[in-house]
Structure formats: structure tokens, C-alpha cells
Enzyme design. Structure first.
Site, PDB file in Angstrom:
ATOM      1  CB  SER A 102      39.856  39.439  39.875  1.00  0.00           C
ATOM      2  OG  SER A 102      38.608  39.891  39.220  1.00  0.00           O
ATOM      3  CG  ASP A 240      34.865  40.538  39.428  1.00  0.00           C
ATOM      4  OD1 ASP A 240      34.439  41.463  39.778  1.00  0.00           O
ATOM      5  OD2 ASP A 240      35.973  40.332  38.669  1.00  0.00           O
ATOM      6  CG  ASP A 242      37.976  42.350  42.321  1.00  0.00           C
ATOM      7  OD1 ASP A 242      37.311  41.867  41.173  1.00  0.00           O
ATOM      8  OD2 ASP A 242      39.256  42.987  41.833  1.00  0.00           O
ATOM      9  CG  ASP A 244      37.702  44.155  38.933  1.00  0.00           C
ATOM     10  OD1 ASP A 244      36.809  43.221  38.705  1.00  0.00           O
ATOM     11  OD2 ASP A 244      38.948  44.286  38.634  1.00  0.00           O
TER      12      ASP A 244
END
Length: 463
Positions: A102, A240, A242, A244
Site C-alpha cells: 500500500s 497511494d 495500491d 485503495d
């Protein structure tokens, strides 16, 4: 050995803590736990990753674990975490695996596992997987029963069609700068926003495996602010590593965080009759200003512990339609089983166009109390948080703040740090109290470093 799973999967320094051997064992254990029920036939797991350098190594290890346990690996390549969650359901897979840390630095990596339908696992299922990891590989199949590797050629297009449904009107005339953090959304986010009609200026969208989250994305908004002002854009969106998460800045470069985004979306959904039970789900980290804004329009706020998994659990338990975190994890179950930064960005821009309003005007529905968040890296989170000196500092702070503010001290679920959050009626009071408590935390054990606030401002506090 402590619990393997944290609040958002398994994370650690790639190749040291998160080793290929451990990841192989995790893949095999997940296969044995999640792919042993249902009707006879081949078992399938979706596997995706973000672009950090260690992802290729760990992808190979996960695939080895899956296939050695008799599960076919459906490889979707570099895509956001919410894409893997969505595709797990879209492909009717038994489960999904995302390789990502992340917003963490590139040296880290992680494993997130989604169950059927792309839902995050509960604690009991994670414990079962851990037991299988420590219990050894079990009986391995042979011959035709060994899993195969399949490349999903249509994965990206499927995901983009899915997120496109989040924008119910065209975004023509809107200019947006999107900071992709050199991460998993470097291709998908600009494409999704352009497809919706927006004029898109993409920055930090050239991943090389090393530069993910490096002074960019949702953890460092400096370059986004500069680009929004330079291009005279209507807004900026930051994801960010990833994707999400989604944070925003308005046309003036001012931050619109997850709390403000939730207020904007809650008001839109309330107006449309889509805010289930007139309720918003958020965490204890949300600013008191959010609670006041929602109370003023009759919206109920339900609070959970920190972590989008707890928000998701509450959303599912109450059949609610909107929840999220101040950090930018925003969840709308009607549009996905987990937080999706691209969908959040599309919904935010849709509201701007629907109301012919600037982002600053929409965000003004919430007046945030001054809040200071200091992250203190420590060697032992549990020991540091329970230290008498720290507890005394917290008690003193509570007396000083009275009923005009609050203090929250909590260990991070994904990193070796303790987060000190203080809200007060006056900014100087919040800074003073937070700095004093953070100094007490930093004095425990082997302090490493301290910065403020969740890297959003990029301003280090020297204690």
C-alpha cells in the site's frame, strides 16, 4: 512468534521478513483453507500486484504456493488492490491475492487475501491460514491435479468498465491532476478519469519498481499541490501505491482529506435517498468536525476501530452504504467490496459537476477542528504504549483538553509505530499537547524517528 496477519494482511521488509519461503507457505495455506469447499472442479485464485521491485519475486512465490496446492493462478498483473477484489468476484474465483504494501516504502511488501466475492477475510479465517502455515505443506497433489498459471488478458479492461459505472454523468470541462504515486494505478487512474470526460494531467505515473510512494502520492501531497496551481486545475487527486486510497486538494491546493470527502459523499447520497439508514460509518480517527457536520443534517455516525476492514465489517453488518477513513479509504458497498481510490475520485468529481460547485465549496460543509497526528517509530509498540511515563502524559493531556478536544494513542496495525492524534479548539494547543505526548512515547525503548502527520504535510518534528 506474534500473529502473522495485521490489520491489512501480512507485511514486512521484502526478502527479509516477508520471504519467498513464507509467501509460498501463505499461498499454499490460503489454497487449502479457501479452495476446499463448493462443487467439484478446478479451483482458481486471482493474483495481482503493485509495481514495486520485490513484487515479481513474491508473485512467483505465491504462484508456487497456489499451484503446489492444486489451485490455478489467474494472473492479472499490475493493478490496484480494489481491482483484484473486484475481479475475484467477476471471475467467480475461490479467492484473490494482492501483493502490495500500500502506502509503505518500496522496501516493504505485503500479502492481502480476499475471500469469495472479493471480501476481506475475518479474523477466524486468517487464524486458520496461520495454523496451516505453521503446520507444514500438507498432502501435495501430483500430475494433472497440480495448479496451472493463466494470464487474464482482459483484466484491466474489465476493471475499467466496472469503475466507469461510478460516474453517472460526463465530467467534460473538469480539469484534474492525478498523482499516481508511481504505483498500481499509474495507468488505470488516468484512463478511468479520461474515459469519464475529464481533462487529466497525470503526475508520478512512471513506475520503475523503485520509486513507488517516494515523495509522492497520498503520503506526500507537495507535488500535487504544485501541479494543481501550475495547471490551474479544478482539483487534484492523490492515490497511494495500491490505489485503495484517495485524497484530494482543491483548486487552491488545500487538502480535502477522507473526512471531508465522506461528508461530501454522504450529503450527495442523502440527497439522492441512497444513504442507507441515514448512517455513515467511520473510525475513531475521524475529526470531530465530521461528527458535527453530520449531526447538523441528521446523519448518524457509527464509529469503529482504525482500519478499513473494521469499517467494512460494520458496513456489512448494518447493511450501510457509505463508510471510510480519514486517510482516504472510502467504501461504497454498492460499487465494490473494498475501498477504491479511483471510484472515490470519480464520485467526488461527479458531485462537483452535478452541483456546479468547486471542491472547496463542497468541502466547506465540514469545519475540521485543528488536528495534529504524529507518528512515532518505536522498537516495541505494546511496551511503549503501556509505559507509565506515556500513560501519565496522556492523562495530563486529557485534563488539559477537557471537553474541547481529545487525544488518541494507538499502535499502527501495519508499521512499527505509535500514532499520537490530538484535536483541540486551538491549533497551538493541539501541537503542544501532541508534541509532549509524542516525546514521552519516543523516550521508550529504542526510539527510531518521529514525523507529522501521517506524512501528509511532510514536516518533521524534531523532539
Amino acid at each position: 512468534m506474534g500473529r502473522l496477519f495485521g490489520t491489512d494482511g501480512v507485511r514486512g521488509v521484502a526478502n527479509r521478513e516477508l520471504t519467498p519461503e513464507l509467501v509460498l507457505a501463505l499461498g499454499a495455506a490460503a489454497a487449502r483453507c479457501l479452495a476446499n469447499s463448493g462443487e467439484p472442479g478446478r479451483r482458481v485464485a486471482v493474483i495481482g500486484r503493485d509495481p514495486r521491485a520485490s513484487g515479481e519475486m513474491l508473485e512467483a512465490a505465491v504462484i508456487a504456493g497456489l499451484t503446489s496446492a492444486g489451485v490455478d493462478a489467474l494472473r492479472v498483473g499490475v493493478l490496484p488492490t480494489p481491482a483484484v477484489a473486484y475481479l475475484t468476484g467477476a471471475y467467480d474465483a475461490d479467492f484473490g491475492v494482492m501483493i502490495s504494501a500500500s502506502h509503505n516504502p518500496m522496501v516493504d511488501n505485503g500479502i492481502k487475501i480476499f475471500g469469495p466475492g472479493g471480501h476481506k477475510l475475518d479474523d477466524d479465517t486468517e487464524d486458520q491460514i496461520e495454523d496451516l502455515v505453521t503446520g507444514g505443506p500438507g498432502l501435495r497433489p501430483a500430475g494433472v491435479a497440480i495448479g496451472r498459471v493463466i494470464d487474464a488478458e482482459d483484466a484491466t479492461e474489465r476493471y475499467l468498465r466496472h469503475v466507469g459505472k461510478a460516474s453517472t454523468i460526463r465530467l467534460d470541462g473538469l480539469t484534474v491532476v492525478v498523482d499516481c504515486a508511481h504505483g498500481a494505478a499509474s495507468s488505470a487512474a488516468p484512463r478511468a478519469y479520461r474515459a469519464a470526460g475529464a481533462r487529466v494531467i497525470a503526475i508520478n505515473a512512471d513506475p520503475n519498481g523503485i520509486n513507488i510512494n517516494d515523495r509522492c502520492g497520498s503520503t506526500d501531497l507537495g507535488s500535487l499541490r504544485s501541479a494543481v496551481l501550475a495547471h490551474r486545475a479544478d482539483l487534484g487527486l492523490a492515490h497511494d501505491g495500491d490505489a485503495d486510497r484517495c485524497l484530494a486538494v482543491d483548486a487552491n491546493g488545500d487538502l480535502v482529506d477522507g473526512d471531508a470527502i465522506m461528508v461530501v459523499l454522504a450529503l450527495a447520497m442523502q440527497e439522492a435517498g441512497e444513504l442507507s439508514s441515514n448512517t455513515l460509518v467511520t473510525t475513531v480517527m475521524s475529526n470531530l468536525g465530521l461528527h458535527l457536520a453530520m449531526r447538523s443534517v441528521g446523519v448518524i455516525v457509527r464509529t469503529t476501530d482504525v482500519g478499513d476492514r473494521y469499517v467494512l465489517e460494520e458496513l456489512r453488518a448494518g447493511d450501510f452504504s457509505l463508510g471510510g477513513e480519514q486517510s482516504g479509504h472510502i467504501v461504497m458497498p454498492a460499487l465494490g467490496s473494498t475501498g477504491d481510490g479511483i471510484i472515490t475520485g470519480l464520485r467526488l468529481m461527479t458531485r462537483m459537476v452535478q452541483t456546479s460547485s468547486s471542491l472547496a465549496a463542497l468541502a466547506s460543509a465540514m469545519r475540521a477542528l485543528p488536528q495534529v497526528l504524529i507518528n512515532v517509530e518505536v522498537a516495541d509498540k505494546t511496551t511503549a504504549a503501556a509505559a507509565p511515563l506515556v500513560q501519565t502524559a496522556v492523562e495530563t493531556a486529557e485534563v488539559e483538553l477537557g471537553n474541547t478536544g481529545r487525544i488518541l494513542l494507538r499502535p499502527s496495525g501495519t508499521e512499527p509505530m505509535i500514532r499520537v492524534m490530538v484535536e483541540a479548539a486551538e491549533e497551538d494547543v493541539a501541537h503542544r499537547v501532541a508534541t509532549r505526548v509524542a516525546a514521552a512515547v519516543s523516550a521508550q525503548g529504542s526510539p527510531l524517528r518521529c514525523w507529522n502527520p501521517d506524512a501528509i504535510s511532510g514536516v518533521e518534528l524534531r523532539l
